[in-house]
Design a protein around this motif. Structure first.
Motif: not given
Length: 320
Positions: A126-131, A140-145, A171-176
């Motif tokens: 699951g993707v939490n953040s993309v910039t 650049v993405s941050g994900d739940q893994n 832990v999950p990456i919430q924001a990038v």
């Protein structure tokens, strides 16, 4: 239109505000779900609202141009293709396309001349953040893994995968986010750890993105709380982190020292800087958005009207 400022959340309503007065000038009902993210096009002509699982694009109109009940304004474009919550959206700087990340594990690129996506990247979680990194045309993405991944838009897919670790483990990456000068890349875990790299500096070969130079690692919010968002200011001099502890915190990107703690009443879900980085708007579970003077660290205006948590905010006061 000099300033476009909007908020949305769990009440399925997008509210447009007059920033100086605090008056709500316009309302759009979002029909599908809660609104997870808002983003304004660079030319201030449209606003994108991301929900579950669609993205809707609405024309931004002056109040004098509205006719009938603006609550029922229809989207000019509905983007369908994600299978779950859309958690992150953004526009290319010329507004030609929109990119999105979703809990369905994909990043998608949308040509705004079509309702169908033109590219899709399988993130594997699951993707939490993309910039968007504009100097190299990369995502650049941050994900739940717990991964931070860099994606090449030229067709090479994922060209780098980092899994930062902190005291709480992986832990999950919430924001990038990446600064506008492309010299600072940050990733914020949902347990409040901040990881910083210099993406322009390598400790290995020039083309080896896996060796981006680490700059800093620190905890932004106390144990037992969740970090919900992180964003670098347009002037590249500050980072804001928001949390379930009821605060938004401002960090100096030269020293990574805390400069201000902005106290809200409940969870702070989102934050947006003005163009010159002197003001910040926060969105909170207490149903209120707040405008902050960042020189003083004080509230300038509060925006009341939502009937549930305010989860996202968009602000465009750029003169360009």
């Amino acid at each position: 239109m000099s300033v476009v400022f909007a908020t949305a959340g769990y009440d399925h309503i997008i509210r447009f505000w007059e920033a100086p007065s605090g008056i709500c000038s316009r309302i759009i009902k979002y029909p599908d779900s809660q609104v997870n993210r808002l983003e304004i096009t660079p030319d201030k002509q449209f606003i994108a609202a991301a929900g579950n699982p669609v993205i809707r694009l609405y024309e931004i109109l002056e109040p004098s141009a509205m006719g009938g009940d603006e609550r029922d304004q229809q989207a000019v474009l509905t983007l369908e293709g994600h299978g779950s919550n859309v958690t992150s959206i953004g526009f290319h700087k010329d507004g030609r396309y929109l990119y999105s990340g979703s809990e369905d594990g994909t990043i998608k690129v949308w040509d705004l001349r079509s309702p169908s996506y033109s590219r899709s990247f399988d993130v594997g979680a699951g993707v939490n953040s993309v910039t968007l990194r504009t100097d190299r045309d990369q995502f650049v993405s941050g994900d739940q893994n717990g991964y931070v991944k860099i994606w090449d838009l030229g067709g090479n897919g994922c060209i780098n995968s980092l899994k930062p670790r902190s005291a709480e483990g992986t832990v999950p990456i919430q924001a990038v986010d990446i600064s506008e000068d492309s010299r600072t890349l940050v990733a914020v875990s949902n347990h409040g750890s901040v990881f910083v790299w210099d993406p322009t500096s390598s400790v290995g070969s020039e083309d080896d993105n896996s060796t981006m130079r680490p700059v800093k690692k620190f905890r932004a919010h106390p144990p037992g709380t969740y970090c919900l968002h992180g964003k670098i200011a347009p002037d590249c001099r500050h980072l804001v982190t928001t949390s379930s502890d009821g605060t938004a915190k401002l960090w100096d990107t030269a020293t990574w020292e805390l400069t201000h703690t902005l106290q809200n009443q409940k969870w702070v879900w989102d934050a947006a800087f003005c163009a010159d980085s002197s003001y910040l708007v926060t969105a909170s579970s207490d149903h209120v958005a707040r405008l902050w003077n960042l020189q003083k660290g004080s509230v300038v205006r509060q925006y009341h009207g939502h009937q549930s948590s305010v989860t996202c905010v968009a602000l465009n006061d750029s003169s360009v």
